[in-house]
Design an enzyme around this catalytic site. Structure first.
Site, PDB file in Angstrom:
ATOM      1  N   SER A 144       0.867  -1.186   0.000  1.00  0.00           N
ATOM      2  CA  SER A 144       0.000   0.000   0.000  1.00  0.00           C
ATOM      3  C   SER A 144       0.900   1.232   0.000  1.00  0.00           C
ATOM      4  CB  SER A 144      -0.839  -0.008   1.282  1.00  0.00           C
ATOM      5  OG  SER A 144      -1.465   1.247   1.491  1.00  0.00           O
ATOM      6  N   TYR A 169      -2.195  -1.238  10.455  1.00  0.00           N
ATOM      7  CA  TYR A 169      -2.137  -1.335   8.989  1.00  0.00           C
ATOM      8  C   TYR A 169      -0.799  -0.816   8.471  1.00  0.00           C
ATOM      9  CZ  TYR A 169      -4.024  -1.012   4.175  1.00  0.00           C
ATOM     10  OH  TYR A 169      -4.267  -1.148   2.833  1.00  0.00           O
TER      11      TYR A 169
HETATM   12  P1  NAD Z   1     -11.518  -6.044  -0.129  1.00  0.00           P
HETATM   13  O1  NAD Z   1     -12.145  -5.914   1.209  1.00  0.00           O
HETATM   14  O2  NAD Z   1     -12.326  -5.788  -1.364  1.00  0.00           O
HETATM   15  O3  NAD Z   1     -10.885  -7.490  -0.317  1.00  0.00           O
HETATM   16  C1  NAD Z   1     -10.221  -8.129   0.712  1.00  0.00           C
HETATM   17  C2  NAD Z   1     -10.242  -9.613   0.419  1.00  0.00           C
HETATM   18  O4  NAD Z   1      -9.579 -10.270   1.495  1.00  0.00           O
HETATM   19  C3  NAD Z   1     -11.658 -10.204   0.355  1.00  0.00           C
HETATM   20  O5  NAD Z   1     -11.704 -11.219  -0.627  1.00  0.00           O
HETATM   21  C4  NAD Z   1     -11.830 -10.797   1.739  1.00  0.00           C
HETATM   22  O6  NAD Z   1     -12.782 -11.856   1.798  1.00  0.00           O
HETATM   23  C5  NAD Z   1     -10.428 -11.292   1.991  1.00  0.00           C
HETATM   24  N1  NAD Z   1     -10.127 -11.529   3.400  1.00  0.00           N
HETATM   25  C6  NAD Z   1     -10.283 -10.704   4.462  1.00  0.00           C
HETATM   26  N2  NAD Z   1      -9.918 -11.333   5.587  1.00  0.00           N
HETATM   27  C7  NAD Z   1      -9.514 -12.567   5.230  1.00  0.00           C
HETATM   28  C8  NAD Z   1      -9.019 -13.696   5.939  1.00  0.00           C
HETATM   29  N3  NAD Z   1      -8.865 -13.683   7.264  1.00  0.00           N
HETATM   30  N4  NAD Z   1      -8.718 -14.821   5.241  1.00  0.00           N
HETATM   31  C9  NAD Z   1      -8.894 -14.858   3.901  1.00  0.00           C
HETATM   32  N5  NAD Z   1      -9.350 -13.836   3.178  1.00  0.00           N
HETATM   33  C10 NAD Z   1      -9.661 -12.705   3.840  1.00  0.00           C
HETATM   34  O7  NAD Z   1     -10.248  -5.105  -0.061  1.00  0.00           O
HETATM   35  P2  NAD Z   1      -9.232  -4.548  -1.164  1.00  0.00           P
HETATM   36  O8  NAD Z   1      -9.304  -3.088  -1.102  1.00  0.00           O
HETATM   37  O9  NAD Z   1      -9.393  -5.224  -2.466  1.00  0.00           O
HETATM   38  O10 NAD Z   1      -7.863  -4.961  -0.483  1.00  0.00           O
HETATM   39  C11 NAD Z   1      -7.006  -5.942  -0.994  1.00  0.00           C
HETATM   40  C12 NAD Z   1      -5.588  -5.640  -0.548  1.00  0.00           C
HETATM   41  O11 NAD Z   1      -5.176  -4.398  -1.121  1.00  0.00           O
HETATM   42  C13 NAD Z   1      -5.420  -5.481   0.956  1.00  0.00           C
HETATM   43  O12 NAD Z   1      -4.207  -6.071   1.366  1.00  0.00           O
HETATM   44  C14 NAD Z   1      -5.374  -3.995   1.147  1.00  0.00           C
HETATM   45  O13 NAD Z   1      -4.675  -3.620   2.281  1.00  0.00           O
HETATM   46  C15 NAD Z   1      -4.652  -3.571  -0.113  1.00  0.00           C
HETATM   47  N6  NAD Z   1      -4.828  -2.166  -0.482  1.00  0.00           N
HETATM   48  C16 NAD Z   1      -6.063  -1.664  -0.738  1.00  0.00           C
HETATM   49  C17 NAD Z   1      -6.185  -0.329  -1.097  1.00  0.00           C
HETATM   50  C18 NAD Z   1      -7.502   0.292  -1.432  1.00  0.00           C
HETATM   51  O14 NAD Z   1      -7.538   1.524  -1.575  1.00  0.00           O
HETATM   52  N7  NAD Z   1      -8.576  -0.455  -1.573  1.00  0.00           N
HETATM   53  C19 NAD Z   1      -5.047   0.472  -1.180  1.00  0.00           C
HETATM   54  C20 NAD Z   1      -3.813  -0.084  -0.896  1.00  0.00           C
HETATM   55  C21 NAD Z   1      -3.716  -1.408  -0.557  1.00  0.00           C
END
Ligand code: NAD
Length: 256
Positions: free
Chosen positions: A138, A151
Site C-alpha cells: 500500500s 495497517y
Molecule cells: P476487499 O475488502 O475488497 O478485499 C479483501 C479480500 O480479502 C476479500 O476477498 C476478503 O474476503 C479477503 N479476506 C479478508 N480477511 C480474510 C481472511 N482472514 N482470510 C482470507 N481472506 C480474507 O479489499 P481490497 O481493497 O481489495 O484490499 C485488498 C488488498 O489491497 C489489501 O491487502 C489492502 O490492504 C490492499 N490495499 C487496498 C487499497 C484500497 O484503496 N482499496 C489500497 C492499498 C492497498
C-alpha cells in the site's frame, strides 16, 4: 503468456485480488481463489476465460489453514507458480484505544499470512526455477497516516519482507515484488468513505472527494484493472530482473 502456470491470489473474492485474478486468467493462468466473499459467480466468470479455477476458503489469520491451502494447491494444481499475497483488512483507531485483538488480526492477515504462503511456495518455485511473488502492500507501506498503526506497521513490514525474500532468491528465476496502491474503490475503502460521511454528516460524494483530495494528487482512484495489468507485467519476461521493488500506483501520493 501464462498458460500452464497456476496463480494463487489470496483475498480474491472481491476488490484488488479479484481484479488481479481476472488479469492473470486473461493471460492463460489457472487461478486458485481465496477469501470470505461469495465465490461461485466469481469462479464461473473466470472459468469462462478458458482457465481452470479452484477455490480454498483458508482463513489467512490461521497458519494451519494456510498450510492446508498450499497442500491443496500442490495436490490439485501441481503447486503455485504465481503467488499474490493480497488478503487484507483495515482498522482505524487512535493507538490508545486500538483493540489488541484488532492489532493481532491486522498483523496476522496483512503480514504474517504472506510469511507463511511464501515460505511454503518457495521450494517448488526454486525447483522449477521460475516463480513470481507479488505482495499487495500500500502507499501505507511507504508512508504513514494517523490512526492506522496496525495497517501501517503491517504494510511497512510486507515491503521489508518483499526485499528480504527477493534477496534470498536473487540468483534464481523467482522474483519477489510489492505493489503499493493509493486509493482503490473497493469494499475496504467504501467502508472508510461511508464512515467519514456519517461522522462529518456530509454526502458520500463529498466524503469521496475529501478522501482523494487529502492524499492523492491525481484526485483519481487507481483501478483494480490497472493493478491487474501491473501484476501481469511483473509476471512477464520483461520483469525477469525486477527484484525487491515497492512499486507505487498511487496517483502521486508518495511523491509528495
Ligand atoms: P476487499 O475488502 O475488497 O478485499 C479483501 C479480500 O480479502 C476479500 O476477498 C476478503 O474476503 C479477503 N479476506 C479478508 N480477511 C480474510 C481472511 N482472514 N482470510 C482470507 N481472506 C480474507 O479489499 P481490497 O481493497 O481489495 O484490499 C485488498 C488488498 O489491497 C489489501 O491487502 C489492502 O490492504 C490492499 N490495499 C487496498 C487499497 C484500497 O484503496 N482499496 C489500497 C492499498 C492497498
Amino acid at each position: 503468456m501464462l498458460k500452464n502456470k497456476t496463480a494463487l491470489v489470496t483475498g480474491s473474492t472481491s476488490g484488488i485480488g479479484l481484479g488481479i485474478a481476472k488479469s492473470l486468467a486473461k493471460q492463460g493462468a489457472n487461478i486458485i481463489l481465496n477469501g470470505f466473499g461469495e465465490y461461485a459467480a466469481v469462479k464461473a466468470e473466470i472459468e469462462a476465460l478458458g482457465v481452470r479455477v479452484g477455490y480454498n476458503g483458508a482463513d489467512m489469520s490461521k497458519p494451519a489453514d494456510i498450510e492446508a491451502m498450499m497442500a491443496y494447491a500442490t495436490t490439485e494444481f501441481g503447486g503455485v507458480d504465481i503467488l499474490v499475497n493480497n488478503a487484507g483488512i483495515q482498522y482505524v483507531s487512535p493507538i490508545e484505544t486500538f483493540p489488541t485483538e484488532k492489532w493481532d488480526a491486522v498483523i496476522a492477515i496483512n503480514l504474517s499470512s504472506a510469511f507463511h504462503t511464501t515460505r511454503l511456495a518457495i521450494p517448488s518455485m526454486r525447483t522449477k526455477n521460475w516463480g513470481r511473488i507479488i505482495n499487495i502492500a500500500s502507499a501505507h507501506g511507504l508512508v504513514a497516516s494517523a490512526n492506522k498503526t496496525a495497517y501501517v506497521a503491517a504494510k511497512h513490514g510486507i515491503v521489508g519482507l518483499t526485499k528480504a525474500v527477493a534477496l534470498e532468491v536473487a540468483t534464481t528465476g523467482v522474483t519477489v515484488n510489492a505493489i503499493c496502491p493509493g486509493w482503490v474503490l473497493t469494499p475496504l475503502v467504501q467502508a472508510q468513505i461511508d464512515a467519514r460521511a456519517a461522522n462529518e454528516k456530509i454526502t458520500v460524494d463529498q466524503a469521496t472527494k475529501e478522501l482523494l483530495g487529502e492524499k492523492e494528487p491525481s484526485l483519481q482512484f487507481t483501478t483494480t484493472e490497472q493493478l491487474g495489468e501491473l501484476a501481469v507485467f511483473m509476471c512477464s519476461p520483461a520483469a525477469d530482473n525486477v527484484r525487491g521493488v515497492a512499486w507505487a500506483a498511487d496517483g502521486g501520493w508518495t511523491a509528495q
